[in-house]
Design a protein around this motif. Structure first.
Motif, short mmCIF file in Angstrom:
data_model
loop_
_atom_site.label_atom_id
_atom_site.label_comp_id
_atom_site.label_asym_id
_atom_site.label_seq_id
_atom_site.Cartn_x
_atom_site.Cartn_y
_atom_site.Cartn_z
N VAL A 1 -67.94 177.74 82.11
CA VAL A 1 -67.28 177.68 80.80
C VAL A 1 -68.08 178.49 79.78
O VAL A 1 -67.52 179.26 79.00
CB VAL A 1 -67.08 176.22 80.34
CG1 VAL A 1 -66.62 176.16 78.88
CG2 VAL A 1 -66.07 175.52 81.24
N SER A 2 -69.40 178.33 79.79
CA SER A 2 -70.26 179.05 78.84
C SER A 2 -70.16 180.56 79.05
O SER A 2 -70.08 181.33 78.09
CB SER A 2 -71.71 178.59 78.98
OG SER A 2 -71.82 177.23 78.66
N LEU B 1 -70.29 173.65 83.33
CA LEU B 1 -70.88 174.12 82.07
C LEU B 1 -71.25 175.59 82.11
O LEU B 1 -70.97 176.33 81.16
CB LEU B 1 -72.11 173.27 81.72
CG LEU B 1 -71.86 171.79 81.47
CD1 LEU B 1 -73.16 171.09 81.11
CD2 LEU B 1 -70.83 171.59 80.40
N VAL C 1 -74.52 174.31 74.15
CA VAL C 1 -73.66 173.15 74.41
C VAL C 1 -74.35 171.93 73.80
O VAL C 1 -75.40 171.51 74.27
CB VAL C 1 -73.44 172.96 75.92
CG1 VAL C 1 -72.56 171.73 76.18
CG2 VAL C 1 -72.80 174.21 76.54
N ILE D 1 -68.23 170.84 75.06
CA ILE D 1 -67.53 171.24 76.29
C ILE D 1 -66.86 170.01 76.91
O ILE D 1 -67.37 168.89 76.82
CB ILE D 1 -68.53 171.86 77.30
CG1 ILE D 1 -69.21 173.10 76.71
CG2 ILE D 1 -67.86 172.19 78.62
CD1 ILE D 1 -68.32 174.28 76.50
N GLU D 2 -65.73 170.25 77.54
CA GLU D 2 -64.96 169.18 78.17
C GLU D 2 -65.68 168.63 79.40
O GLU D 2 -66.17 169.38 80.24
CB GLU D 2 -63.58 169.72 78.58
CG GLU D 2 -62.67 168.68 79.13
CD GLU D 2 -61.27 169.22 79.41
OE1 GLU D 2 -60.45 168.41 79.88
OE2 GLU D 2 -61.00 170.40 79.16
N THR E 1 -65.90 169.89 83.56
CA THR E 1 -65.86 171.33 83.77
C THR E 1 -67.26 171.83 84.12
O THR E 1 -68.25 171.16 83.86
CB THR E 1 -65.37 172.08 82.51
OG1 THR E 1 -66.25 171.78 81.42
CG2 THR E 1 -63.95 171.69 82.15
N VAL F 1 -71.05 166.98 75.77
CA VAL F 1 -69.98 167.01 76.76
C VAL F 1 -69.09 165.82 76.42
O VAL F 1 -69.59 164.71 76.23
CB VAL F 1 -70.54 166.90 78.19
CG1 VAL F 1 -69.41 166.82 79.20
CG2 VAL F 1 -71.45 168.07 78.49
N GLY G 1 -61.97 174.79 78.60
CA GLY G 1 -63.11 173.90 78.70
C GLY G 1 -63.82 173.61 77.39
O GLY G 1 -64.72 172.78 77.34
N VAL G 2 -63.43 174.28 76.32
CA VAL G 2 -64.06 174.04 75.01
C VAL G 2 -63.23 173.01 74.25
O VAL G 2 -62.05 173.22 74.00
CB VAL G 2 -64.18 175.35 74.19
CG1 VAL G 2 -64.73 175.07 72.80
CG2 VAL G 2 -65.06 176.35 74.93
#
Length: 126
Positions: free
Chosen positions: A90-91, A87, A117, A81-82, A85, A120, A30-31
């Motif tokens: 992913v974080s 957040l 973040v 971040i993608e 996803t 996005v 996701g990054v």
């Protein structure tokens, strides 16, 4: 001659820890990339692989008297971040991965990992 070390100490530069954290972050799901923590005109720019440490801030933890504690650090990650996803997920995974990488590779104690973040973005080429 035994293989045992006696005396001495190993010191790892904060820049080396920042590089390790940056590479670990890029491998996280996701990054999209790392970004510099300073926004210029509200624009976020992805950092190239050789400048990942600019997207990471690492400092020694401080004791109650404000003195740096050796081998204990606090980490701030500035990431893109993608899109699509979760957040928070992913974080959380990113923070866990960076904590694990630094602890397992360097024996440093990671007291805090904060993920910032900054943007996005749709992953290119996906």
């Amino acid at each position: 001659m035994s293989g045992e070390l006696t005396g001495g100490a190993v010191h790892i530069a904060l820049d080396v820890l920042a590089d390790l954290a940056g590479y670990s972050a890029l491998e996280s799901y996701g990054v999209v990339g790392m970004a510099a923590p300073t926004l210029r005109d509200g624009l976020v720019q992805l950092l190239p692989a050789q400048k990942l440490r600019k997207g990471v801030k690492i400092a020694n933890s401080l004791d109650a008297g404000g003195e740096a504690i050796p081998d204990q650090v606090e980490v701030d990650l500035f990431v893109v971040i993608e899109y699509g996803t979760q957040l928070a997920e992913v974080s959380r995974n990113l923070a866990d991965r960076v904590r694990y990488t630094l602890t397992s590779m360097t024996d440093v104690v990671v007291n805090r990992v904060d993920v910032h973040v900054l943007e996005v973005k749709v992953r290119q080429g996906a």
